[in-house]
Enzyme design. Structure first.
Site, PDB file in Angstrom:
ATOM      1  N   GLY A   1       0.817  -1.208   0.000  1.00  9.58           N
ATOM      2  CA  GLY A   1       0.000   0.000   0.000  1.00  9.58           C
ATOM      3  C   GLY A   1       0.844   1.248   0.000  1.00  9.58           C
ATOM      4  O   GLY A   1       2.052   1.200   0.280  1.00  9.58           O
TER       5      GLY A   1
ATOM      6  N   GLU B   1      -4.005  33.740 -10.277  1.00  9.33           N
ATOM      7  CA  GLU B   1      -4.880  32.831  -9.540  1.00  9.33           C
ATOM      8  C   GLU B   1      -6.319  32.921 -10.032  1.00  9.33           C
ATOM      9  O   GLU B   1      -7.027  31.914 -10.063  1.00  9.33           O
ATOM     10  CB  GLU B   1      -4.803  33.141  -8.040  1.00  9.33           C
TER      11      GLU B   1
ATOM     12  N   LYS C   1       0.371   0.128   7.391  1.00  8.73           N
ATOM     13  CA  LYS C   1       0.841  -1.257   7.236  1.00  8.73           C
ATOM     14  C   LYS C   1       1.517  -1.751   8.521  1.00  8.73           C
ATOM     15  O   LYS C   1       1.254  -2.861   8.982  1.00  8.73           O
ATOM     16  CB  LYS C   1       1.809  -1.332   6.053  1.00  8.73           C
TER      17      LYS C   1
ATOM     18  N   ASP D   1       3.237  25.126 -12.422  1.00 11.05           N
ATOM     19  CA  ASP D   1       2.045  24.705 -13.177  1.00 11.05           C
ATOM     20  C   ASP D   1       2.451  24.000 -14.470  1.00 11.05           C
ATOM     21  O   ASP D   1       1.883  22.958 -14.835  1.00 11.05           O
ATOM     22  CB  ASP D   1       1.175  25.918 -13.507  1.00 11.05           C
TER      23      ASP D   1
END
Length: 622
Positions: free
Chosen positions: A211, A434, A217, A511
């Site tokens: 996982g 933004e 775990k 970005d």
């Protein structure tokens, strides 16, 4: 030193050895003190005079007292209290025979004492011997300690658990219901082995927990040991591997020998991929020590005597790099996949971590669970801890909703950097950037919802436009990915529309990197290209050396097509973002003004400002 205080010593310090060192140091101090004391206790040096002068002066009445000690004379003058003169007489005669008038002076005769000189001689003889013996003792003891350390070099460093008062059980672990069901059978094997052996069933040799990081775990493995009430040996895969060949294999043998003596028990190997990588896979996999350690693990797991009730649990998040021999039946018989928690499990995990923290009535853990899609159990624990820290920083007695929200945002997008000074021009540029992200994400139909837009620097960014999916998703379509690409490029395109293509800044660097990674993943791993549809060209992730020595699975012509496909996706996304921003330029200005005024605009206000924005036909995917 009692047991309680010895536990507080730093690792690697032997309290017994330190005690011996303290005793030796004290002995040396005592020896030095004795030497100094003896030097100050030396008798005052007396003036020596011939016996004839002493007899003449005594008969003249100049002396008050003569002490005779054997052949030595100590003489006290008339006006003194202590002897200040000394002399020696003939051993064959007495002072009276020498002509001393006893009526003029007091004579005290006593036998000679050799005790002082005897003890002095004994001390000068024995003390150097003791000092040299002490030095040799500490040298031999140090060498013996190094020898013991060398002999224990091949011993296992596994830590033994199982005697704690507060044991971890399945009740302490929220979520992961499917994984717990798989592991409950392991508990049954350990607690009631005869139940299965009577039907001819064999106890599993090993269970592999697979996982993402932070999904619990290790905690699940400890819960298995706690439920079965058996000893639990825990060790990391990297602790087997040393620079000397054969040490890891020796530690494996020692670990399994200890486990057999403590059976029934559990061996837990965390990050087993550190030692269990595929053999013969190139420069990274040809390490002799690691291969010998892996071979020894394989032999030990096959060599378990039947009925020993020893089970090996191993955890990894890189099961794709494990050696096939490790995964075959008879070794790791079972594979338990532990996935990231869904919304219901996240809420249960949050309740566990907030259980012992004072929560205000206005805290909505269900809403927090909805926002934290894709978070692991460790992330949720971190949010709970950060919320408590924020509340304590504000001297509150309870954790309120504002504290939880601030903690969630700090963990998800980084802490606010309000002290960073930005010029008005930079603020305006950031606001346009933004706002561009927000408009494109809001208008495109398959994009996630805008949660918050801020021009306050957070983490390593100058501003943040935060999108949160309305629900958990297991699958994503090509259209969804294309909308994500377009909104990623919305900030750069907004700068271009407002300031011109030659005025774009470095603010979109992160970005552009994420957009390129997503576009390449769509083509190489997801088969979402136009010309290369339904074809994948997966490259194994690994060390740089592994990538250099591995042969590409596709031709240079195909590599050129992949680059063309990636370029086409990026270009298409940029064009769609440009059409959306140009069609909603007035909304861009409104959102920019709101950001400059308030610095942070929440989801409801963004929705209100962008109400009436349009999706141009040129930006629609058919």
């Amino acid at each position: 030193m009692d047991k309680k205080s010895s536990k507080k010593l730093p690792k690697g310090i032997n309290p017994k050895g330190r005690g011996y060192k303290n005793i030796g140091f004290i002995a040396i101090l005592i020896l030095l003190a004795m030497v100094v004391f003896a030097s100050f206790q030396q008798p005052k040096k007396l003036e020596e005079k011939p016996i004839s002068d002493v007899i003449k002066a005594a008969n003249e009445g100049q002396y008050n007292r003569i002490d005779v000690k054997g052949n030595d004379l100590e003489i006290t003058k008339r006006d003194e209290d202590k002897p200040s003169l000394k002399s020696f007489k003939d051993p064959q005669t007495s002072l009276q025979e020498e002509g001393v008038d006893f009526s003029k002076v007091t004579v005290d005769v006593s036998p000679a004492s050799n005790s002082g000189s005897t003890w002095t001689n004994v001390g000068l003889t024995i003390l150097p011997v003791l000092l040299i013996s002490g030095v040799l003792f500490f040298m031999l003891r140090s060498a013996q300690g190094q020898g013991n350390q060398a002999l224990s070099f091949g011993k296992s460093r596994a830590r033994l658990y199982g005697n704690e008062k507060n044991k971890v059980t399945f009740k302490n672990i929220a979520g992961s219901n499917e994984a717990k069901q798989d592991l409950e059978e392991i508990v049954e094997f350990l607690k009631y082995p005869k139940k299965f052996q009577s039907l001819g069933a064999k106890i599993p040799k090993g269970v592999l927990l697979v996982g993402p990081p932070g999904t619990g775990k290790t905690m699940l493995s400890r819960a298995v040991a706690g439920e079965a009430d058996v000893p639990f040996f825990s060790i990391s895969g990297s602790e087997f591997v040393e620079m000397f060949v054969g040490v890891g294999a020796s530690r494996v043998r020692d670990l399994f020998a200890k486990a057999k003596k403590n059976a029934p028990c559990i061996i837990f190997i965390d990050e087993i991929d550190a030692v269990g990588r595929r053999r013969g896979s190139g420069m990274g996999g040809g390490h002799d020590e690691r291969e010998q350690t892996l071979n020894q693990i394989l032999v030990e797991m096959d060599g378990f005597e039947q009925g020993t009730n020893v089970i090996v649990l191993a955890a990894t998040n890189r099961s794709d790099v494990l050696d096939p021999a490790l995964l075959r039946p008879g070794r790791f018989d079972r594979r338990v996949n532990i996935t990231l928690p869904d919304r219901k499990d996240r809420e249960a995990i949050l309740k566990v971590h907030f259980d012992k923290k004072p929560l205000a009535k206005n805290v909505d853990l269900d809403a927090l669970a909805a926002k934290t899609a894709g978070s692991s159990g460790a992330d949720l624990a971190n949010i709970a801890n950060e919320a408590a820290i924020v509340a304590a920083r504000h001297n509150r007695k309870e954790i309120n909703q504002e504290d939880v929200t601030n903690a969630f945002e700090k963990v998800a997008i980084g802490p606010e950097r309000k002290n960073k000074i930005m010029s008005e021009q930079e603020k305006e540029l950031t606001a346009y950037h933004e706002a561009g992200h927000a408009i494109v994400g809001h208008v495109l139909p398959d994009s996630d919802m805008v949660h918050k837009v801020t021009i306050i620097p957070r983490g390593g960014t100058g501003g943040v436009t935060w999108f949160i999916p309305p629900e958990d998703k297991s699958y994503h379509s090509i259209i969804e990915y294309k909308d994500v690409l377009a909104r990623m490029l919305g900030g750069r395109i907004a700068e271009e529309v407002i300031y011109g293509s030659d005025r774009v800044t470095t603010g979109a660097g992160n970005d552009l990197q994420k957009a390129a990674e997503l576009a390449r993943d769509m083509i190489i791993n997801q088969g979402m290209g136009k010309k290369l549809r339904d074809q994948v060209f997966h490259v194994d992730e690994g060390m740089m050396i592994d990538k250099l020595v591995q042969e590409k699975q596709y031709s240079d012509e195909t590599a050129k097509q992949i680059d063309d496909e990636v370029e086409a996706l990026i270009t298409e996304a940029a064009n769609r973002a440009r059409e959306v921003i140009k069609s909603n330029k007035s909304k861009l200005e409104q959102l920019k003004d709101a950001l400059i005024e308030k610095e942070t605009v929440e989801a409801d206000e963004v929705e209100q400002i962008l109400k009436g924005s349009v999706l141009p036909k040129t930006a629609t995917l058919y």
